[in-house]
Design an enzyme around this catalytic site. Structure first.
Site, PDB file in Angstrom:
ATOM      1  N   ASN A 112       0.801  -1.220   0.000  1.00 42.69           N
ATOM      2  CA  ASN A 112       0.000   0.000   0.000  1.00 42.69           C
ATOM      3  C   ASN A 112       0.839   1.276   0.000  1.00 42.69           C
ATOM      4  O   ASN A 112       0.392   2.304  -0.468  1.00 42.69           O
ATOM      5  CB  ASN A 112      -0.974   0.001   1.182  1.00 42.69           C
ATOM      6  CG  ASN A 112      -0.358  -0.490   2.460  1.00 42.69           C
ATOM      7  OD1 ASN A 112       0.194  -1.587   2.508  1.00 42.69           O
ATOM      8  ND2 ASN A 112      -0.422   0.315   3.497  1.00 42.69           N
ATOM      9  N   GLN A 140      -5.030  -3.611  -2.150  1.00 41.60           N
ATOM     10  CA  GLN A 140      -4.564  -2.533  -3.029  1.00 41.60           C
ATOM     11  C   GLN A 140      -4.675  -2.903  -4.506  1.00 41.60           C
ATOM     12  O   GLN A 140      -4.782  -2.032  -5.363  1.00 41.60           O
ATOM     13  CB  GLN A 140      -3.098  -2.184  -2.723  1.00 41.60           C
ATOM     14  CG  GLN A 140      -2.885  -1.338  -1.488  1.00 41.60           C
ATOM     15  CD  GLN A 140      -3.379   0.084  -1.639  1.00 41.60           C
ATOM     16  OE1 GLN A 140      -3.215   0.717  -2.672  1.00 41.60           O
ATOM     17  NE2 GLN A 140      -4.003   0.597  -0.596  1.00 41.60           N
ATOM     18  N   SER A 191     -11.334  -5.173  -0.774  1.00 42.32           N
ATOM     19  CA  SER A 191     -12.148  -4.136  -0.136  1.00 42.32           C
ATOM     20  C   SER A 191     -12.678  -3.160  -1.182  1.00 42.32           C
ATOM     21  O   SER A 191     -11.915  -2.680  -2.020  1.00 42.32           O
ATOM     22  CB  SER A 191     -11.303  -3.392   0.899  1.00 42.32           C
ATOM     23  OG  SER A 191     -12.057  -2.366   1.501  1.00 42.32           O
ATOM     24  N   HIS A 196     -13.823  -0.006  -1.065  1.00 37.93           N
ATOM     25  CA  HIS A 196     -13.522   1.434  -1.093  1.00 37.93           C
ATOM     26  C   HIS A 196     -12.156   1.755  -1.689  1.00 37.93           C
ATOM     27  O   HIS A 196     -11.822   2.918  -1.900  1.00 37.93           O
ATOM     28  CB  HIS A 196     -13.681   2.064   0.295  1.00 37.93           C
ATOM     29  CG  HIS A 196     -12.558   1.837   1.262  1.00 37.93           C
ATOM     30  ND1 HIS A 196     -11.541   2.751   1.427  1.00 37.93           N
ATOM     31  CD2 HIS A 196     -12.297   0.826   2.114  1.00 37.93           C
ATOM     32  CE1 HIS A 196     -10.712   2.309   2.374  1.00 37.93           C
ATOM     33  NE2 HIS A 196     -11.143   1.126   2.795  1.00 37.93           N
ATOM     34  N   THR A 216     -27.272 -10.090   9.380  1.00 34.35           N
ATOM     35  CA  THR A 216     -28.112  -9.675   8.257  1.00 34.35           C
ATOM     36  C   THR A 216     -27.236  -9.090   7.150  1.00 34.35           C
ATOM     37  O   THR A 216     -26.378  -8.248   7.406  1.00 34.35           O
ATOM     38  CB  THR A 216     -29.151  -8.626   8.738  1.00 34.35           C
ATOM     39  OG1 THR A 216     -29.937  -9.232   9.757  1.00 34.35           O
ATOM     40  CG2 THR A 216     -30.036  -8.167   7.603  1.00 34.35           C
ATOM     41  N   CYS A 221       2.971   7.602  10.044  1.00 33.31           N
ATOM     42  CA  CYS A 221       2.994   8.377  11.284  1.00 33.31           C
ATOM     43  C   CYS A 221       1.696   9.131  11.456  1.00 33.31           C
ATOM     44  O   CYS A 221       1.640  10.169  12.094  1.00 33.31           O
ATOM     45  CB  CYS A 221       4.179   9.322  11.320  1.00 33.31           C
ATOM     46  SG  CYS A 221       4.181  10.489   9.957  1.00 33.31           S
TER      47      CYS A 221
HETATM   48  C1  LIG Z   1      -6.788  -0.437   3.007  1.00 32.70           C
HETATM   49  C2  LIG Z   1      -6.090  -1.704   3.194  1.00 32.70           C
HETATM   50  C3  LIG Z   1      -6.555  -2.656   4.125  1.00 32.70           C
HETATM   51  C4  LIG Z   1      -7.750  -2.396   5.006  1.00 32.70           C
HETATM   52  O1  LIG Z   1      -8.961  -2.434   4.294  1.00 32.70           O
HETATM   53  P1  LIG Z   1     -10.255  -1.752   4.949  1.00 32.70           P
HETATM   54  O2  LIG Z   1     -11.357  -2.114   4.003  1.00 32.70           O
HETATM   55  O3  LIG Z   1      -9.995  -0.295   4.980  1.00 32.70           O
HETATM   56  O4  LIG Z   1     -10.443  -2.352   6.286  1.00 32.70           O
HETATM   57  C5  LIG Z   1      -5.866  -3.842   4.243  1.00 32.70           C
HETATM   58  N1  LIG Z   1      -4.786  -4.102   3.502  1.00 32.70           N
HETATM   59  C6  LIG Z   1      -4.308  -3.224   2.601  1.00 32.70           C
HETATM   60  C7  LIG Z   1      -3.113  -3.576   1.798  1.00 32.70           C
HETATM   61  C8  LIG Z   1      -4.932  -2.001   2.425  1.00 32.70           C
HETATM   62  O5  LIG Z   1      -4.453  -1.127   1.542  1.00 32.70           O
END
Ligand SMILES: *Cc1c(COP(=O)(O)O)cnc(C)c1O
Length: 390
Positions: A148, A176, A196, A198, A234, A321
């Site tokens: 990331n 990522q 994920s 988002h 749910t 940080c």
């Molecule tokens: C953002 C991220 C996560 C966490 O995912 P969330 O949906 O925000 O909990 C885990 N691993 C990596 C490599 C990420 O970039």
């Protein structure tokens, strides 16, 4: 609006994705477990979302489980497999996301042993290092698909074949990478994969865990019979629909978006590398299309971030940080960078909607800010004089 170059932290929800979700907040509010028309509409939407998500990663839809996001998927994969194993040894890397690192640390307190492998200077873990770390009771290898901070891709296919040859399960945190580069769980022979929504223009709070068919894994959330009773509660229909819509959009436009992002990322890197004493972390490795991680000698990234923020430009410090701990990035440390280098590191992550004009604006402001900060930096003057600036 400002210029957003922090797409590795999160992305804006795509308008089409939002439109697809909208009806499931009002007209189609049913519970997917209900035995009536309202329930059936929700159930059907959930199935479509599962198919769309599965298609993005080359999985069968029966093997995709919805979760609350990447963090939950990582927790479930690692704790669930550890629960089945009972005891033994896990291999991971020093550059994983905290969702993996903290889960492994938790398991260490419960008696499991964990090896945290370093990465090379380019930022990826060497497959031979993984093989060497295998012990008699190693039951799981967890290596991220792409980092990331740097966007550096790990040699996942090679690590998967090592895992398979030794009869060890392979999990990858692909949060990522999914939606940005091709990922195929079957072709790559992956056992468990976290994603994920988002991070690829879907909503926050929804993700998925791919679990290879037949694999024995501990239940994560105890309750009703949703998702085969493995992850009860749910179903989050609107979230799943958003994830599905984002997956479809990513699958259909992946090459186009990647070409756009990598062209802009290259323009940005070329422009900023003209600043003297600037280093491209992971520059030589295979990388995600939008990541540009640069260390500017003799400055504090935190100060640069503030200056850019005043211009409406959003970037991130390469160092983790955010909590104000001021600790330099463990990812850059694992790549052999000094704490001083790490402290001068900024992560720019380009997205689908960024424009060339925005990139040029960012280059101008970054150059100007780095020069101003260096002008006030005794560290930089010393360094230029050939002395250590510690
Ligand atoms: C953002 C991220 C996560 C966490 O995912 P969330 O949906 O925000 O909990 C885990 N691993 C990596 C490599 C990420 O970039």
């Amino acid at each position: 609006m400002g210029i957003y170059l922090d797409h590795a932290a999160t992305t804006n929800i795509d308008k089409q994705v939002l439109a697809a979700m909208q009806p499931f907040f009002d007209a189609h509010f049913g519970n997917a477990s209900s035995q009536h028309g309202f329930g059936r509409i929700a159930q059907k939407a959930l199935m479509t979302a599962r198919e769309q998500t599965a298609a993005l990663i080359g999985a069968d839809c029966d093997d995709v489980y919805f979760t609350s996001g990447g963090t939950e998927s990582d927790n479930w994969a690692i704790k669930g497999i550890a629960e089945t194993a009972g005891k033994g040894h896990i291999i991971t890397t020093q550059v994983e996301h905290h969702a993996v690192l903290e889960t492994c640390a938790y398991l260490q307190k419960r008696g499991f042993r964990v090896t945290y492998l370093p990465v090379n200077e380019a930022g990826f873990v060497e497959p031979c290092a993984v093989e060497k770390a295998i012990e008699k009771d190693t039951f799981l290898i967890s290596v991220m698909f792409a980092n990331n901070e740097t966007g550096v891709m790990m040699p996942i296919e090679q690590i998967c074949s090592i895992a398979r040859a030794h009869d060890i399960l392979m999990h990858t945190d692909a949060v990522q990478a999914v939606g940005h580069v091709p990922v195929d769980v079957k072709k790559m022979d992956i056992d468990l994969l976290s994603l994920s929504a988002h991070k690829f223009y879907g909503p926050k709070g929804i993700g998925a865990l791919f679990i290879r068919r037949g694999l024995e894994i501990g239940r994560f959330i105890h309750g009703g019979s949703q998702q085969r009773g493995l992850r009860a509660g749910t179903d989050n229909i609107a979230g799943a629909v958003g994830l599905g819509a984002a997956a479809l959009l990513a699958a259909e436009n992946m090459a186009k978006f990647a070409a756009h992002e990598s062209a802009l990322a290259k323009r940005l890197a070329d422009g900023l590398l003209k600043i003297e004493e600037t280093r491209f972390n992971g520059g030589e490795a295979e990388r995600l299309p939008g990541h540009v991680n640069l260390s500017f000698g003799g400055i504090e990234a935190a100060a640069l971030l503030v200056r850019l923020d005043l211009e409406g430009i959003a970037v991130s410090a390469g160092s983790a940080c955010a909590s104000g701990s001021g600790k330099p990035s463990y990812v850059l440390a694992a790549m052999g960078r000094t704490p001083e280098e790490a402290r001068g590191t900024v992560r720019f992550t380009v997205g689908r909607t960024n424009t060339q004009k925005q990139i040029d604006t960012v280059i101008t402001h970054t150059k100007e800010s780095v020069e101003k900060l260096r002008a006030h930096s005794p560290l930089f003057a010393q360094q230029k004089g050939g002395k250590s600036y510690i």
